[in-house]
Enzyme design. Sequence first.
Site, PDB file in Angstrom:
ATOM      1  N   PHE A   1       0.826  -1.196   0.000  1.00  0.00           N
ATOM      2  CA  PHE A   1       0.000   0.000   0.000  1.00  0.00           C
ATOM      3  C   PHE A   1       0.866   1.253   0.000  1.00  0.00           C
ATOM      4  O   PHE A   1       1.872   1.323   0.711  1.00  0.00           O
ATOM      5  CB  PHE A   1      -0.868   0.071   1.267  1.00  0.00           C
ATOM      6  CG  PHE A   1      -1.768  -1.095   1.505  1.00  0.00           C
ATOM      7  CD1 PHE A   1      -3.057  -1.113   1.013  1.00  0.00           C
ATOM      8  CD2 PHE A   1      -1.325  -2.178   2.261  1.00  0.00           C
ATOM      9  CE1 PHE A   1      -3.900  -2.184   1.264  1.00  0.00           C
ATOM     10  CE2 PHE A   1      -2.164  -3.252   2.527  1.00  0.00           C
ATOM     11  CZ  PHE A   1      -3.458  -3.259   2.021  1.00  0.00           C
ATOM     12  N   ASP A   2       0.435   2.259  -0.744  1.00  0.00           N
ATOM     13  CA  ASP A   2       0.936   3.610  -0.544  1.00  0.00           C
ATOM     14  C   ASP A   2       0.283   4.150   0.737  1.00  0.00           C
ATOM     15  O   ASP A   2      -0.697   3.589   1.239  1.00  0.00           O
ATOM     16  CB  ASP A   2       0.578   4.467  -1.755  1.00  0.00           C
ATOM     17  CG  ASP A   2       1.050   5.901  -1.619  1.00  0.00           C
ATOM     18  OD1 ASP A   2       2.118   6.129  -1.011  1.00  0.00           O
ATOM     19  OD2 ASP A   2       0.352   6.801  -2.112  1.00  0.00           O
ATOM     20  N   GLY A   3       0.809   5.270   1.246  1.00  0.00           N
ATOM     21  CA  GLY A   3       0.269   5.844   2.471  1.00  0.00           C
ATOM     22  C   GLY A   3      -0.806   6.880   2.221  1.00  0.00           C
ATOM     23  O   GLY A   3      -2.001   6.596   2.267  1.00  0.00           O
TER      24      GLY A   3
ATOM     25  N   PHE B   1      -1.210  -0.981  -4.353  1.00  0.00           N
ATOM     26  CA  PHE B   1      -2.179   0.106  -4.437  1.00  0.00           C
ATOM     27  C   PHE B   1      -1.482   1.448  -4.236  1.00  0.00           C
ATOM     28  O   PHE B   1      -0.786   1.642  -3.238  1.00  0.00           O
ATOM     29  CB  PHE B   1      -3.262  -0.051  -3.363  1.00  0.00           C
ATOM     30  CG  PHE B   1      -4.117  -1.269  -3.518  1.00  0.00           C
ATOM     31  CD1 PHE B   1      -5.124  -1.312  -4.468  1.00  0.00           C
ATOM     32  CD2 PHE B   1      -3.926  -2.377  -2.706  1.00  0.00           C
ATOM     33  CE1 PHE B   1      -5.934  -2.437  -4.615  1.00  0.00           C
ATOM     34  CE2 PHE B   1      -4.728  -3.501  -2.830  1.00  0.00           C
ATOM     35  CZ  PHE B   1      -5.740  -3.530  -3.790  1.00  0.00           C
TER      36      PHE B   1
END
Length: 316
Positions: A161-163, A273
């Site tokens: 995941f991106d943040g 993502f």
Amino acid sequence: MPYELDNKLVVAISSRALFDLDQSHQIYEQEGLEAYRAHQAEHEDEALLAGTGYPLAKGLLALNKAGKGEMVEVVLISRNDADTGLRVMNSVEHRDLPIERAVFTGGRAPFEYLRPFSCDLFLSANEDDVRQALKSGFAAGLVYQPPVPNENDGEEVRIAFDGDAVLFSPEAEQIYQREGLTAFHQREKDSAEIPLEPGPFKPFLEKLHAIQRNFSERECPIRTALVTARSAPAHKRAIKTLRAWNVRLDECFFLGGVRKKGILEVFKPHIFFDDQSLHCDPVAVRLPTARVPSDEQEPKRSPARKRRPKRRAAKP
């Protein structure tokens, strides 16, 4: 007794996200619906190749064999009608995927059916459907075309995941957009003790973490990673936010502008993502990738980064 889904991780996936339907979709766009229907009927017994979301669906469904009960459900939610969708269901059967539930909307937007199925994640190749799902409060990703190779072997399910704008809200990213990097770092340093507001993927991450609690860390079949452009001192707020949520990420990468592709090629996620095409485009060539579109403008590029060729997401 009604079949309950509330206590499971439920992934809704479109036919074009689960299988590679690029050729069929081109026929639909270039020749129309009737030609598309004829093509699908003619090739009804030909199994489709794996799509971008296939490795994730296959890996998550395999968790139900871990001896901890039925933890995951995958629901096919498609704009096909039942007749043209038969080839998709035949391909599901051909690959022995335990997908029992399907929705065929005959061209209508499918996002309204996510809530009745208690969906935690929606994967689609239709940007309008993904945006509508996000606005309705669901984690949703716009899948890119299937990478080469397009299947991920191994029993461990890996999700990256991106943040900001994915796990976290876009509030901090908006500061960067308006005021620049220095102001962003100062704001994050000053707000280190204040948890970030949740982004669209927080509930999905929490469901993953709930499954992880059924296993010891050594034997856990799910591995998650945060892969963010944040760096010190902005890393502290992200870590403390996850702590406040009581959620564990197995690996965290604070890259400070270093390209994400190299890290992800080592981590080998079943899906990645991110909200920016800047990061998604180069990764999608080799790894399953989904963009989380936002109404906000995509963040400006750092002057230190070179402009890279784009790989388009699958057409809506």
